[in-house]
Design a protein around this motif. Structure first.
Motif, short mmCIF file in Angstrom:
data_model
loop_
_atom_site.label_atom_id
_atom_site.label_comp_id
_atom_site.label_asym_id
_atom_site.label_seq_id
_atom_site.Cartn_x
_atom_site.Cartn_y
_atom_site.Cartn_z
N SER A 92 46.23 39.78 33.38
CA SER A 92 45.40 40.57 34.29
C SER A 92 43.95 40.12 34.21
O SER A 92 43.44 39.81 33.13
CB SER A 92 45.49 42.06 33.96
OG SER A 92 44.96 42.33 32.68
N ASN A 93 43.32 40.06 35.37
CA ASN A 93 41.88 39.75 35.46
C ASN A 93 41.23 40.93 36.17
O ASN A 93 41.21 41.02 37.39
CB ASN A 93 41.66 38.46 36.25
CG ASN A 93 40.20 38.03 36.25
OD1 ASN A 93 39.28 38.86 36.19
ND2 ASN A 93 39.96 36.73 36.34
N ASP A 94 40.74 41.89 35.38
CA ASP A 94 40.20 43.12 35.94
C ASP A 94 38.97 42.88 36.80
O ASP A 94 38.69 43.63 37.73
CB ASP A 94 39.88 44.12 34.82
CG ASP A 94 41.14 44.60 34.10
OD1 ASP A 94 42.22 44.52 34.71
OD2 ASP A 94 41.03 45.01 32.93
N CYS A 95 38.22 41.84 36.48
CA CYS A 95 37.00 41.55 37.26
C CYS A 95 37.34 41.17 38.70
O CYS A 95 36.62 41.50 39.63
CB CYS A 95 36.21 40.42 36.60
SG CYS A 95 35.57 40.86 34.96
N LEU A 96 38.47 40.46 38.85
CA LEU A 96 38.87 40.01 40.19
C LEU A 96 40.00 40.86 40.78
O LEU A 96 40.48 40.59 41.89
CB LEU A 96 39.33 38.54 40.12
CG LEU A 96 38.27 37.52 39.69
CD1 LEU A 96 38.91 36.13 39.57
CD2 LEU A 96 37.11 37.49 40.68
N ASN A 97 40.42 41.89 40.04
CA ASN A 97 41.55 42.73 40.47
C ASN A 97 42.78 41.88 40.74
O ASN A 97 43.47 42.05 41.76
CB ASN A 97 41.18 43.55 41.71
CG ASN A 97 40.04 44.51 41.47
OD1 ASN A 97 39.88 45.04 40.37
ND2 ASN A 97 39.21 44.73 42.49
N GLU A 98 43.05 40.95 39.82
CA GLU A 98 44.16 40.02 40.01
C GLU A 98 45.15 40.09 38.85
O GLU A 98 44.78 40.38 37.70
CB GLU A 98 43.64 38.58 40.10
CG GLU A 98 42.99 38.23 41.41
CD GLU A 98 42.58 36.76 41.44
OE1 GLU A 98 42.18 36.29 42.51
OE2 GLU A 98 42.67 36.08 40.37
N GLU A 115 46.66 39.87 44.23
CA GLU A 115 45.30 40.38 44.30
C GLU A 115 45.34 41.78 44.90
O GLU A 115 46.01 42.01 45.92
CB GLU A 115 44.42 39.47 45.17
CG GLU A 115 42.96 39.92 45.23
CD GLU A 115 42.10 39.03 46.12
OE1 GLU A 115 40.91 39.36 46.28
OE2 GLU A 115 42.62 38.03 46.64
N ARG A 175 41.60 47.09 44.97
CA ARG A 175 40.65 47.60 43.97
C ARG A 175 41.37 47.67 42.63
O ARG A 175 42.60 47.54 42.58
CB ARG A 175 40.11 48.98 44.37
CG ARG A 175 41.20 50.02 44.57
CD ARG A 175 40.64 51.38 44.92
NE ARG A 175 39.90 51.35 46.16
CZ ARG A 175 40.47 51.45 47.37
NH1 ARG A 175 41.80 51.57 47.48
NH2 ARG A 175 39.75 51.43 48.47
N THR A 176 40.62 47.93 41.59
CA THR A 176 41.23 48.06 40.27
C THR A 176 42.29 49.16 40.25
O THR A 176 42.07 50.26 40.77
CB THR A 176 40.15 48.37 39.21
OG1 THR A 176 39.19 47.32 39.20
CG2 THR A 176 40.76 48.51 37.83
#
Length: 441
Positions: free
Chosen positions: A56-62, A133, A136-137
């Motif tokens: 998970s990449n929380d900064c990119l919501n990915e 993607e 939003r989070t």
């Protein structure tokens, strides 16, 4: 070890009791408990560290999903999972889980016809990896990725039998499974066959178990008369998110039964089977009992409908006594067959007793199951905002009811299981794993 029955000689088969035939064994569409249970043995979802790696990449919501290449002999690829997500998002498919994928970027606009399929936040990176993607989070999207309804599909939009067992044959009384020779973990199990056996008579379950016709009894209908068997090692009791609730279409009755202090109490015989609840999420403080003020001339006989599976009959009997005690006459319709019950428009009745189990392993699934019955935009926003903040305290207050439903009980999973069976893992959301199912040597 304190055994209820003697050791079993044939350790190549496990027989599991079910109380009704499944409506569907398609994991992309099934909603009934037994259908889900059987699907869990046939199909396996993504599981971080088991068959894939989820980053998970929380900064990119990915989220990036990397499928292990030794999984299922490398026959399952990223495309199989991506096509499953797209099928859920296809309105013509009428997936009951479509709402769970609305977090994906542009999914709502795509369904409204305002965006092309190529704009969805779904991308295949390589043969065995893909990326999602989100708009939003979303703190619980990992749970959706690992949900039992996200199963890889083939080119004909059919789920791929990637679980530890596969169907051998089906009859009116049983569903027989054999170990899946293509499953990527097969050296840990000595159980070659699983049989799901239908038993309509709950009071026969214990005798069937004692006489080795059953190795595991039904999880959802353990009769209170057999609770004295809890002294045996065969006895299992697990926390469960099996919700009992009332769907009430008569406003006067709804207002009456939803008042703090007037909620339906648990029948005496079921106090070790059910737990009272005051909210769908967590618990909340309840004020002292209030006096009831009703006009009996407002009531015709109150029409109640329910599906006649244990312990529903005892709950309805208790509800009838409550209404009778305040002078309200009732008419009760009992439906024996669950398929028939599903075909009935229960909104024509004043009260319907219903049950549900969340779709995936997070409390947000409880909210998504019930949000359709909240018509106020303000309240819907309040619920969604509290969910995004993970504010369970606020949700316990807001989710004490919806427009027509009142939560009444939660039921534990209680059953008998052969003492030598291990690797039979049932969690509180009703998800069953038999990946490592075996008998002790």
């Amino acid at each position: 070890m304190n055994r209820l029955r003697c050791k079993k000689k044939d350790k190549s088969k496990v027989s599991i009791e079910i109380d009704s035939q499944p409506i569907s064994i398609n994991p992309l569409k099934t909603l009934d408990y037994n259908g889900k249970l059987i699907c869990n043995t046939l199909y396996e979802p993504l599981k971080h560290g088991v068959n894939c790696k989820i980053i998970s990449n929380d900064c990119l919501n990915e989220y990036t999903i990397e499928i292990f290449q030794d999984y299922f002999e490398s026959k399952i690829t990223a495309n199989n999972f991506v096509q499953a997500i797209l099928l859920h998002l296809n309105k013509q498919y009428k997936s009951p889980y479509i709402k769970d994928f609305l977090q994906i970027k542009n999914a709502i606009l795509y369904l409204m016809g305002e965006k092309d399929i190529n704009t969805l936040g779904i991308a295949i990176i390589s043969k065995y990896s893909f990326r999602i993607e989100l708009e939003r989070t979303c703190s619980y999207f990992l749970n959706i990725l690992e949900s039992p309804f996200l199963i890889p599909i083939n080119g004909q939009n059919k789920p791929i039998n990637n679980g530890p067992y596969t169907i051998s044959d089906i009859s009116n009384k049983e569903i027989n499974l054999i170990r899946n020779k293509n499953y990527f973990i097969n050296d840990v199990s000595n159980v070659k066959n699983i049989n799901f056996l239908l038993n309509n008579n709950i009071k026969e379950s214990v005798d069937l178990y004692k006489n080795h016709y059953l190795d595991i009894t039904c999880h959802t209908q353990f009769h209170h008369e057999f609770l004295h068997l809890d002294c045996y090692d065969d006895f299992e009791r697990l926390n469960s998110n099996l919700f009992f609730y009332l769907d009430i279409r008569n406003k006067v009755v709804f207002d009456l039964l939803s008042k703090d202090g007037t909620q339906l109490s648990i029948p005496e015989s079921l106090k070790r089977i059910l737990k009272p609840i005051s909210s769908y999420i967590g618990e909340r403080n309840i004020s002292k009992e209030t006096s009831l003020s009703i006009r009996l001339d407002e009531f015709n006989p109150v029409k109640i409908i329910y599906c006649d599976y244990y312990p529903n009959d005892l709950i309805i009997e208790h509800l009838m006594h409550l209404l009778d005690s305040i002078g309200i006459e009732v008419e009760v319709t009992s439906i024996k067959d669950f398929n028939e019950f599903r075909s009935i428009d229960t909104k024509k009745y004043d009260i319907c007793l219903k049950l549900f189990v969340p779709h995936y392993e997070h409390y947000s699934s409880i909210i998504m199951t019930l949000l359709w019955d909240v018509k106020s935009n303000d309240k819907r926003k309040q619920i969604i905002n509290a969910l995004r903040r993970d504010n369970t305290l606020e949700l316990s207050r807001i989710m004490n009811r919806t427009d027509h439903t009142i939560p009444i009980f939660k039921g534990d999973s209680i059953f008998l299981k052969d003492c030598d069976i291990i690797g039979y893992n049932l969690n509180e959301y009703g998800y069953l794993s038999v990946r490592n199912l075996r008998y002790k040597e």
